[in-house]
Scaffold this motif. Sequence first.
Motif, PDB file in Angstrom:
ATOM      1  N   ASP A   3       0.839  -1.202   0.000  1.00  0.00           N
ATOM      2  CA  ASP A   3       0.000   0.000   0.000  1.00  0.00           C
ATOM      3  C   ASP A   3       0.871   1.249   0.000  1.00  0.00           C
ATOM      4  OD1 ASP A   3      -2.250  -1.538   0.068  1.00  0.00           O
ATOM      5  OD2 ASP A   3      -2.454  -1.453   2.251  1.00  0.00           O
ATOM      6  N   GLN A   4       0.499   2.200  -0.844  1.00  0.00           N
ATOM      7  CA  GLN A   4       1.221   3.464  -0.896  1.00  0.00           C
ATOM      8  C   GLN A   4       0.766   4.350   0.267  1.00  0.00           C
ATOM      9  OE1 GLN A   4       3.649   4.399  -3.088  1.00  0.00           O
ATOM     10  NE2 GLN A   4       3.554   2.267  -3.796  1.00  0.00           N
ATOM     11  N   PRO A   5       1.712   5.008   0.929  1.00  0.00           N
ATOM     12  CA  PRO A   5       1.314   5.904   2.034  1.00  0.00           C
ATOM     13  C   PRO A   5       0.479   7.063   1.506  1.00  0.00           C
ATOM     14  CG  PRO A   5       3.631   6.212   1.481  1.00  0.00           C
ATOM     15  CD  PRO A   5       3.168   4.992   0.722  1.00  0.00           C
ATOM     16  N   GLN A   6      -0.526   7.383   2.239  1.00  0.00           N
ATOM     17  CA  GLN A   6      -1.396   8.490   1.836  1.00  0.00           C
ATOM     18  C   GLN A   6      -0.823   9.835   2.308  1.00  0.00           C
ATOM     19  OE1 GLN A   6      -5.331   7.734   3.263  1.00  0.00           O
ATOM     20  NE2 GLN A   6      -5.741   6.128   1.783  1.00  0.00           N
ATOM     21  N   THR A   7      -0.992  10.843   1.483  1.00  0.00           N
ATOM     22  CA  THR A   7      -0.539  12.186   1.850  1.00  0.00           C
ATOM     23  C   THR A   7      -1.349  12.678   3.043  1.00  0.00           C
ATOM     24  OG1 THR A   7      -0.002  12.665  -0.454  1.00  0.00           O
ATOM     25  CG2 THR A   7      -0.249  14.548   1.035  1.00  0.00           C
ATOM     26  N   PRO A   8      -0.693  13.191   4.074  1.00  0.00           N
ATOM     27  CA  PRO A   8      -1.431  13.692   5.247  1.00  0.00           C
ATOM     28  C   PRO A   8      -2.420  14.781   4.866  1.00  0.00           C
ATOM     29  CG  PRO A   8       0.924  13.552   5.709  1.00  0.00           C
ATOM     30  CD  PRO A   8       0.767  13.298   4.246  1.00  0.00           C
ATOM     31  N   THR A   9      -3.551  14.774   5.541  1.00  0.00           N
ATOM     32  CA  THR A   9      -4.579  15.783   5.279  1.00  0.00           C
ATOM     33  C   THR A   9      -4.194  17.111   5.923  1.00  0.00           C
ATOM     34  OG1 THR A   9      -6.280  14.072   5.271  1.00  0.00           O
ATOM     35  CG2 THR A   9      -7.014  16.360   5.561  1.00  0.00           C
ATOM     36  N   PRO A  10      -4.197  18.196   5.176  1.00  0.00           N
ATOM     37  CA  PRO A  10      -3.860  19.498   5.760  1.00  0.00           C
ATOM     38  C   PRO A  10      -4.847  19.897   6.853  1.00  0.00           C
ATOM     39  CG  PRO A  10      -3.824  19.594   3.354  1.00  0.00           C
ATOM     40  CD  PRO A  10      -4.453  18.289   3.721  1.00  0.00           C
ATOM     41  N   ILE A  11      -4.348  20.528   7.874  1.00  0.00           N
ATOM     42  CA  ILE A  11      -5.197  21.053   8.937  1.00  0.00           C
ATOM     43  C   ILE A  11      -5.860  22.329   8.432  1.00  0.00           C
ATOM     44  CG2 ILE A  11      -5.215  22.013  11.282  1.00  0.00           C
ATOM     45  CD1 ILE A  11      -2.719  20.301  11.838  1.00  0.00           C
ATOM     46  N   PRO A  12      -7.166  22.486   8.601  1.00  0.00           N
ATOM     47  CA  PRO A  12      -7.826  23.727   8.165  1.00  0.00           C
ATOM     48  C   PRO A  12      -7.184  24.949   8.808  1.00  0.00           C
ATOM     49  CG  PRO A  12      -9.446  22.059   8.751  1.00  0.00           C
ATOM     50  CD  PRO A  12      -8.111  21.531   9.187  1.00  0.00           C
ATOM     51  N   THR A  13      -7.044  25.996   8.035  1.00  0.00           N
ATOM     52  CA  THR A  13      -6.352  27.181   8.546  1.00  0.00           C
ATOM     53  C   THR A  13      -7.062  27.792   9.754  1.00  0.00           C
ATOM     54  OG1 THR A  13      -7.515  28.548   6.907  1.00  0.00           O
ATOM     55  CG2 THR A  13      -5.326  27.756   6.325  1.00  0.00           C
ATOM     56  N   ASP A  14      -8.391  27.620   9.850  1.00  0.00           N
ATOM     57  CA  ASP A  14      -9.095  28.184  10.995  1.00  0.00           C
ATOM     58  C   ASP A  14      -8.849  27.400  12.281  1.00  0.00           C
ATOM     59  OD1 ASP A  14     -10.532  25.941  10.309  1.00  0.00           O
ATOM     60  OD2 ASP A  14     -12.500  26.914  10.400  1.00  0.00           O
ATOM     61  N   ARG A  17      -3.323  28.095  15.263  1.00  0.00           N
ATOM     62  CA  ARG A  17      -3.203  29.206  16.206  1.00  0.00           C
ATOM     63  C   ARG A  17      -2.408  30.354  15.581  1.00  0.00           C
ATOM     64  NH1 ARG A  17       0.439  30.698  20.365  1.00  0.00           N
ATOM     65  NH2 ARG A  17      -0.571  31.717  22.133  1.00  0.00           N
ATOM     66  N   PHE A  18      -2.952  31.558  15.690  1.00  0.00           N
ATOM     67  CA  PHE A  18      -2.254  32.753  15.240  1.00  0.00           C
ATOM     68  C   PHE A  18      -2.535  33.857  16.248  1.00  0.00           C
ATOM     69  CE2 PHE A  18      -1.560  36.644  12.803  1.00  0.00           C
ATOM     70  CZ  PHE A  18      -0.354  36.360  12.180  1.00  0.00           C
ATOM     71  N   THR A  19      -1.501  34.299  16.942  1.00  0.00           N
ATOM     72  CA  THR A  19      -1.666  35.266  18.013  1.00  0.00           C
ATOM     73  C   THR A  19      -1.946  36.654  17.466  1.00  0.00           C
ATOM     74  OG1 THR A  19      -0.140  34.004  19.405  1.00  0.00           O
ATOM     75  CG2 THR A  19      -0.589  36.280  20.048  1.00  0.00           C
ATOM     76  N   MET A  20      -2.951  37.300  18.030  1.00  0.00           N
ATOM     77  CA  MET A  20      -3.303  38.670  17.679  1.00  0.00           C
ATOM     78  C   MET A  20      -3.479  39.472  18.968  1.00  0.00           C
ATOM     79  SD  MET A  20      -3.486  39.097  14.338  1.00  0.00           S
ATOM     80  CE  MET A  20      -4.685  40.392  13.960  1.00  0.00           C
ATOM     81  N   PRO A  21      -3.415  40.795  18.886  1.00  0.00           N
ATOM     82  CA  PRO A  21      -3.603  41.599  20.096  1.00  0.00           C
ATOM     83  C   PRO A  21      -4.937  41.281  20.770  1.00  0.00           C
ATOM     84  CG  PRO A  21      -2.782  42.963  18.307  1.00  0.00           C
ATOM     85  CD  PRO A  21      -3.109  41.627  17.709  1.00  0.00           C
ATOM     86  N   PRO A  22      -4.919  41.100  22.085  1.00  0.00           N
ATOM     87  CA  PRO A  22      -6.151  40.694  22.782  1.00  0.00           C
ATOM     88  C   PRO A  22      -7.124  41.842  22.977  1.00  0.00           C
ATOM     89  CG  PRO A  22      -4.394  41.030  24.364  1.00  0.00           C
ATOM     90  CD  PRO A  22      -3.774  41.204  23.007  1.00  0.00           C
ATOM     91  N   GLN A  23      -8.384  41.486  23.161  1.00  0.00           N
ATOM     92  CA  GLN A  23      -9.411  42.426  23.572  1.00  0.00           C
ATOM     93  C   GLN A  23      -9.604  42.283  25.076  1.00  0.00           C
ATOM     94  OE1 GLN A  23     -10.930  44.622  21.350  1.00  0.00           O
ATOM     95  NE2 GLN A  23      -9.375  43.787  19.947  1.00  0.00           N
ATOM     96  N   HIS A  24      -9.879  43.396  25.764  1.00  0.00           N
ATOM     97  CA  HIS A  24      -9.948  43.364  27.220  1.00  0.00           C
ATOM     98  C   HIS A  24     -11.368  43.673  27.694  1.00  0.00           C
ATOM     99  CE1 HIS A  24      -5.579  43.119  27.414  1.00  0.00           C
ATOM    100  NE2 HIS A  24      -5.563  44.034  26.476  1.00  0.00           N
TER     101      HIS A  24
END
Length: 265
Positions: A3-14, A17-24
Amino acid sequence: MTDQPQTPTPIPTDKLRFTMPPQHASPHDERRYRKERLAAALRLFGRFGYEEGVAGHITVRDPEFTDCYWVNPFGMPFGHITGSDLLLVNQAGQVVEGRSHVNQAAFVVHSSVHQARPDVVAVAHSRSVHGRALAALGEPLEPITQEVCAFFEDHAVYGGTTGVVVDEDEGRAIAAALGGYKALILRNRGLLTVGDSVDAAAWWFITMERAAQVQLTAKASGKPVPIDYGDAMRTREQLGNDLVAWINYQPLYLQITRDEPDLLS
C-alpha cells in the motif's frame, strides 16, 4: 502489492493558532496587560544594552486615566523591573501611584509626545549605541534593506537642542518634529519611537537600532545600493504598520517572559 502511504490531510487554517492583540473586558484588565508588556519591554531593553546610568524610558498611556502614563522608576536597572515597580505619572510629571521618583528631564519629552499624539499608546526613548552614532551624524535612515523600509518617509531628524531636555517648550518642539511619524532621530542623542501598543513602540525601537547598525556598517564598508522609491513605499505599506510590529515582537516577548517570569509580578 505494498500500500502506498497516503498524503497527510492538511489542517484547516481556521484550526491553526495565530496570536493577535487581545481584547480586554475592563480597564483593569487592560491596565494589567499594559503594565506586564511595559515591564517585559524594559527587561528586553536592558538585555540589549539600551540603558546608560539613569537614562532611558518607555511610557504607556493608562487605558482609563488617559492623561496619565506608566513609566519605569528613576534609577532602577531595566533588568530588575517588575510590573509592581512601575509608576503612574500625570502630564506634569507628578507621581500619582508608586513608591519612587521619576526622571523629570526625560519625562518632559514623553509627556509632550503623548499630549500631541492621542493615537499613541506607548513611547520609547533610550540610549542605544548605534542609534546614538547615527544621531551624531544627523542623518536619516536610508532605504538600503527590506526592514528599514518600514521607516521610509515615516521618520524625521530633530536638530534642535542637544542637551538634557528640561523645558516644556523643547518637549513640544520634539513632539512637533515627530508629527504623525512613528519615529524620530534626536540629533546627538538617539532614537525615539511610538506605537499603538507597548509591543509596537518597542519593536520599532529595536528594529530602528538594528537598521542604524546596518546603515553605519554598510557605509563604512562601501557605497550601499538603495532600494528604489516605489519598492520602498510598497514595502513600507506591507511592514510599516503597528499590527505588523506587534506580531514581529511576539517572539521577543515570549522569550523574555519565559526566561525571566518574575517580571510579571
